[in-house]
Each structure stands twice: as structure tokens, then as C-alpha cells.
Design a protein around this motif. Sequence first.
Motif, PDB file in Angstrom:
ATOM      1  N   VAL A 275     -10.906  -4.729   2.737  1.00  0.00           N
ATOM      2  CA  VAL A 275     -11.881  -3.647   2.769  1.00  0.00           C
ATOM      3  C   VAL A 275     -11.939  -2.907   1.436  1.00  0.00           C
ATOM      4  N   ASP A 276     -10.778  -2.611   0.871  1.00  0.00           N
ATOM      5  CA  ASP A 276     -10.741  -1.869  -0.392  1.00  0.00           C
ATOM      6  C   ASP A 276     -11.310  -2.693  -1.546  1.00  0.00           C
ATOM      7  N   GLU A 277     -10.933  -3.969  -1.600  1.00  0.00           N
ATOM      8  CA  GLU A 277     -11.423  -4.820  -2.684  1.00  0.00           C
ATOM      9  C   GLU A 277     -12.933  -5.013  -2.598  1.00  0.00           C
ATOM     10  N   LEU A 278     -13.452  -5.123  -1.383  1.00  0.00           N
ATOM     11  CA  LEU A 278     -14.898  -5.284  -1.227  1.00  0.00           C
ATOM     12  C   LEU A 278     -15.635  -4.013  -1.636  1.00  0.00           C
ATOM     13  N   PHE A 279     -15.075  -2.863  -1.291  1.00  0.00           N
ATOM     14  CA  PHE A 279     -15.717  -1.619  -1.720  1.00  0.00           C
ATOM     15  C   PHE A 279     -15.727  -1.535  -3.247  1.00  0.00           C
TER      16      PHE A 279
END
Length: 332
Positions: A275-279
Amino acid sequence: MIIKKSFRTIALAITMAVVCSCLGFSSIAVANTISTKLEKKGNGNWFVTFVSEKPIKKLAFKSSPDNSRSKRWAPTSNGYQFEFVDEVESLVREDGSAFTEATFHLTPTYTALPKEYAPFTPFSDGSYLLHTGRFFACADSCQPSLNKWYLTIVTPESDNIILHGRIYQGSIGWTAFDEGSKVYIGHGEPIQSDHFVSVIDELLPEKLLHQMSTQLPELMDFFADKMGALGYRPALFASFSSTDDGRHGHQGGTLPGQIFMHWYGKKSVVEAIDVDELFWLFSHEVAHLYQREGADVIDTADSWLHEGAADYFAGLAFESILSKGYLSQKIK
């Protein structure tokens, strides 16, 4: 008399050359024009044809991150070969003779190129996102000042061609500029929201679609507040393609007015969603849009500037929207 006439002819030629130079004209013949036609047949096969106004000994490609054309482009007639010299990929005749036309059967699968966008980005339904810059070519060599390209795309009538936010059928011809753009070919129609004109792959998982539908608009609002509204709705393309060798991953990019993201391999959308990397990926690519002409970096040696800025802007967005201290971790 013959000698005097010869001198007068030479003098006149010199005078005309000086006058033309002073007026901004050139006594050199107009540069040769290369026209490019990309064609998708009814059976799904793709071809590209290059046509030169005048006979040439070499067709040079503007973008040559590697020599992969020799592995993925099959000439439809014998006698052609690719050369890769001084980081420039070119097409020549094996016997060194001149030519005016060459056609190749293409491999329309996804391939990662170093510091360049893939020529084909497939969607799960058989549609494609085509990068026109991969097909820019010049007679003999591409000069740094050259930024105009003549392209035609021909597809079956059942396909939509989406270029610059408009839908066409059958064929379209236009003059492309600079690094080119992404063109969608397939059965989809763009979805128009307040923030994007988008075509999104139907096989992307719900978790990812939710992130895109909620976080991307938030990012658009964040950057518009900090850097001013764009004044237009950019195109968003999100695609997925399967792989048969276990490869998986995702890549994103921007061209003027366009964001495109691609996931390949089942693991990239089932097991590997961070989730963090995609954001961070979303933030980085949206930031490029708001850099406007600041992202128009020609020399790759200078790309650290706008890429580094996009990463820093992504960190600022992370701190503002998610508040997880992610920027500090990235900097460390």
C-alpha cells in the motif's frame, strides 16, 4: 568569354548563398521526411512500415536504449539488418544499397527497456497502449533539434483509437512532437471523472482499484493546491498483463498530459501489493504532471533533477495525506 561566364556564375552562386544565409534560409536541400505507419491486422498481428521520400542508406531510430529491435522486429522481406553503433540502433541493407521503404512484423508483448517506455503495454482484454516515441526514425541520423514526426495508425473498425482524449475508428494520421505520446487501441472507452479521463484494466484487483479511485484524486487536489491547477484533465491508463515465465512487477510513467501504470504477472496484483509503495508510485507520477515544462529534460544526465524532485514531492504528499513518517525513512 567562357572563363568570364564561369566566374560570373560562381560569383552569383556565392552572392545568393550569402543572401540566403543572411535571410535565415539554407542553400541545402530540405531534410528528407520519414513517414511511419503502424497497422493492426484483423488477426491481431502488428506491422510497422517506414517510408522515405528519397532513397536512403540508413534509417536511424531516435530512441535506442538497447538493441532489442533486432530481437523483436522481423522484416517482411529479406536483405535488411539492424546495427547498434555508439548507442544508436539503425536499419541498413545487407548489401549497403539504398532503400525507400521497410516493413516489420512486431512483437506486441510487454518488454521493459532501460530508461525508456515499452512500445506495447497490453491490457488483459487484448487492448494495447502504444508508445509512439519508440517508432520515431530519421534518414541517416536523428539531429537533436528534430522533434517532428509523421505517423499513421490503422486498425480494424471494431477498435477504438484514443489519442489526446478523443476517440477515432479505422485510422488516424497526425504529426507527433518531442518524445511522443501513448495511444490506446482496443475496445474500451474512456471514463471521464472530475480528475482524469481514464481507461483502467478490468482485471486489476478491487484493492488496487480502490486505491486508485481514492488516492489519485486526493493527490491531484494536493498538488493543485501547492502548485496550481493544471487547467485540463490528464489521461490515466492502468493496465495488467499476465506472464508465462514468472516475472512480475509494476512500472509507471508520464508524458505530457498522461499518466500510465502497468502491472505484469499475477504476483504483482495478488501477493506483491504494498500500500505504501503504491501510494509513493502514484504520488511520484502525479508530481511529474505538476512539474509542467520542468519535466522536459532532454539530457538523461540531468534527469536526477526532475526525478529527484518528483520523489521529494511524493514524500511531502505522503506526510500530508498519510502522515506515516515515510519521507524520513526514504531519506535515510
